[in-house]
Design an enzyme around this catalytic site. Structure first.
Site, PDB file in Angstrom:
ATOM      1  N   SER A 113       0.801  -1.221   0.000  1.00  0.00           N
ATOM      2  CA  SER A 113       0.000   0.000   0.000  1.00  0.00           C
ATOM      3  C   SER A 113       0.836   1.274   0.000  1.00  0.00           C
ATOM      4  O   SER A 113       0.839   2.051   0.958  1.00  0.00           O
ATOM      5  CB  SER A 113      -0.960  -0.044   1.177  1.00  0.00           C
ATOM      6  OG  SER A 113      -1.706  -1.229   1.061  1.00  0.00           O
ATOM      7  N   ARG A 128       7.466   6.025  -4.597  1.00  0.00           N
ATOM      8  CA  ARG A 128       8.077   6.628  -3.397  1.00  0.00           C
ATOM      9  C   ARG A 128       7.407   6.034  -2.176  1.00  0.00           C
ATOM     10  O   ARG A 128       6.295   5.517  -2.249  1.00  0.00           O
ATOM     11  CB  ARG A 128       7.931   8.155  -3.403  1.00  0.00           C
ATOM     12  CG  ARG A 128       6.547   8.694  -3.190  1.00  0.00           C
ATOM     13  CD  ARG A 128       6.520  10.210  -3.277  1.00  0.00           C
ATOM     14  NE  ARG A 128       6.640  10.679  -4.637  1.00  0.00           N
ATOM     15  CZ  ARG A 128       5.596  10.788  -5.474  1.00  0.00           C
ATOM     16  NH1 ARG A 128       4.378  10.488  -5.077  1.00  0.00           N
ATOM     17  NH2 ARG A 128       5.760  11.209  -6.702  1.00  0.00           N
ATOM     18  N   ASP A 166      -4.048  -1.520  -1.057  1.00  0.00           N
ATOM     19  CA  ASP A 166      -5.095  -1.881  -0.085  1.00  0.00           C
ATOM     20  C   ASP A 166      -6.474  -1.346  -0.482  1.00  0.00           C
ATOM     21  O   ASP A 166      -7.505  -1.968  -0.186  1.00  0.00           O
ATOM     22  CB  ASP A 166      -4.728  -1.440   1.351  1.00  0.00           C
ATOM     23  CG  ASP A 166      -4.309   0.016   1.467  1.00  0.00           C
ATOM     24  OD1 ASP A 166      -4.259   0.711   0.441  1.00  0.00           O
ATOM     25  OD2 ASP A 166      -4.021   0.460   2.594  1.00  0.00           O
TER      26      ASP A 166
HETATM   27  C1  BGC Z   1      -0.357   5.148   0.231  1.00  0.00           C
HETATM   28  C2  BGC Z   1      -1.462   4.409  -0.488  1.00  0.00           C
HETATM   29  C3  BGC Z   1      -2.308   3.626   0.503  1.00  0.00           C
HETATM   30  C4  BGC Z   1      -2.794   4.531   1.619  1.00  0.00           C
HETATM   31  C5  BGC Z   1      -3.618   3.786   2.661  1.00  0.00           C
HETATM   32  C6  BGC Z   1      -0.929   5.963   1.380  1.00  0.00           C
HETATM   33  O1  BGC Z   1       0.116   6.574   2.100  1.00  0.00           O
HETATM   34  O2  BGC Z   1       0.327   6.001  -0.663  1.00  0.00           O
HETATM   35  O3  BGC Z   1      -0.902   3.535  -1.460  1.00  0.00           O
HETATM   36  O4  BGC Z   1      -3.398   3.061  -0.166  1.00  0.00           O
HETATM   37  O5  BGC Z   1      -1.668   5.124   2.263  1.00  0.00           O
HETATM   38  O6  BGC Z   1      -2.930   2.734   3.239  1.00  0.00           O
END
Ligand code: BGC
Length: 441
Positions: A113, A128, A166
């Site tokens: 995620s 990143r 996620d």
């Molecule tokens: C990430 C996402 C993720 C979200 C929730 C963010 O910081 O960039 O990819 O879905 O957090 O977990």
């Protein structure tokens, strides 16, 4: 969103709008046994999911707290070798038949995620890190390859066949468990309000102009997009900005990015409250007697960044005890911070302001996406529901109500008979990753 669908996912000024190569939404009839591994916040979870094909599933799971020294100042290999070992440990405990290397391989869906530039269902390079992770040598590497390599090194019979954010998992898993005949609702969005925030929805292929159509399975009409809305308005053209937001952003490893997330999600709410309190203290409004009685210091859990957990805010938010005695205890227990009644009144008010802003901002991408997809459903009289997961939306008192209140002010469903409901998607990431693995060839 429109600009993001045209530009590369790593452009700072647009939302990443990442194509996920998931081209269908589950019907609830999917079946089979799959593994899921979930890396996204403070814990790594490994689960096995048996999809029963009737909107239900069975799940076994193990949860591991990720050691802080693997989240930063370490290497991709160290982190992924740790993850692979946990997959092995999970199989040893729950599925000996596979760890014993006799029954072929299990398919694993990897919920990862963070922003990833995805080029196939099982391919994606990290753009990143967010949420406090910082392992520079992992950026630009394919995270499926990394996990598979370390699993193979252990000789474990597992194939990493799908990569899912996620939010994608949450969308798919809620769609799987949603029995439309009973709920009379279509699942149109999966979103997370937890340590971080983000959302995923189904977009028409014709709108995703940055996508190379030769990479899309034949017959597909659309694709799930991982919006990475945490990166909405990184150039701060429209977002409210306070000096406190600036201070918090400067304390993060991904400074200048994910500025929307830094106003909303669980990792930042406590830090926002903390920097506001420190500012009030420095201006001589609170904690002056305390500072003197401690001979010139404040409790370190207040003076050091990131030690004020957003869970604390959830208690302060709704304290209605006489003289806020409950808050007094919470502040003493969690922060070792003695307070006067007046200070507690101030702290509670600020807590409510910080969380109110967060919930109101949270409704904006929800309303934007609902407004955007409503055309896809114009001949369908069912309502809209969204699958949500994450500690803030699940546990923060009043957060869901505030989101809906703001959603109704924006009113993107005006002119239709549809209503919106929020549904907590239990086991969202795990079941969603299993569903992604189930469609992998
Ligand atoms: C990430 C996402 C993720 C979200 C929730 C963010 O910081 O960039 O990819 O879905 O957090 O977990």
């Amino acid at each position: 969103m429109d600009e993001g669908l045209k530009h590369s996912a790593s452009a700072k000024e647009y939302m990443p709008m990442i194509p996920t190569f998931v081209t269908g939404i589950p019907t609830g009839k999917e079946t089979g046994l799959y593994l899921a591994a979930d890396l996204g916040g403070t814990n790594f979870r490994v689960c096995s999911i048996k999809l029963n094909g009737d909107h239900t599933h069975e799940l076994k799971q193990s949860k591991f707290k990720i050691p802080l020294d693997l989240m930063k100042n370490s290497t991709a290999d160290a982190l992924f070798s740790y993850l692979a070992k946990k997959v092995e440990a999970f199989l040893d405990e729950h599925h000996k038949e596979y760890s014993a290397n006799t029954n072929g391989s299990l398919k694993l869906g990897f919920t990862f995620s963070f922003p990833v530039d995805q080029t196939a269902l099982n391919r994606g390079k990290l753009i990143r890190w967010t949420k406090g992770f910082d392992l520079p040598d992992c950026v630009n590497k394919d995270v499926v390859e990394l996990l598979q390599t370390h699993i193979d090194l252990l000789g474990v019979k597992v194939d990493v066949v799908a990569l899912a954010n996620d939010t994608v998992g949450t969308l798919l898993s809620r769609a799987y468990s949603n029995n439309e005949a009973k709920t009379h609702a279509n699942t149109v969005l999966g979103c997370i309000f937890g340590t971080g925030t983000n959302g995923a929805y189904f977009e028409k292929l014709s709108n995703i102009s940055k996508l190379d159509l030769t990479t899309v399975p034949k017959g597909a009409t659309g694709m799930v997009i991982n919006t990475e809305w945490g990166s909405f308005d990184n150039t701060l053209k429209v977002l409210p900005k306070t000096k406190y937001d600036d201070i918090v952003d400067k304390e993060t490893a991904n400074q200048g990015y994910h500025l929307f997330e830094k106003r909303i999600s669980g990792m930042f709410l406590g830090e926002l409250l903390r920097v506001i309190l420190i500012d009030l203290f420095e201006r001589g409004f609170i904690f002056t007697e305390l500072f003197e009685s401690r001979r010139g210091s404040l409790p370190h859990r207040l003076s050091e960044p990131w030690l004020l957990d957003s869970e604390v805010l959830s208690y302060l938010q709704i304290d209605d005890s006489t003289d806020l005695k409950m808050s007094q205890l919470v502040l003493e227990n969690h922060l070792r911070l003695p307070t006067t009644r007046e200070e507690r009144l101030v702290i509670q008010k600020i807590t409510q302001v910080v969380s109110h802003r967060a919930a109101y901002l949270s409704s904006i991408p929800i309303a934007a996406i609902v407004g955007r997809v409503k055309d896809q459903y114009k001949n369908d009289d069912r309502n809209f529901e969204i699958g949500c997961d994450g500690s803030v939306v699940e546990f923060y008192p009043g957060f869901q109500e505030k989101i809906l209140e703001a959603f109704n002010l924006i009113n993107p469903l005006e002119g239709t008979n549809k209503k919106l409901s929020l549904k907590i998607a239990k086991d969202g990431s795990g079941v969603g990753a299993a569903l992604c693995a189930s469609v992998a060839i």
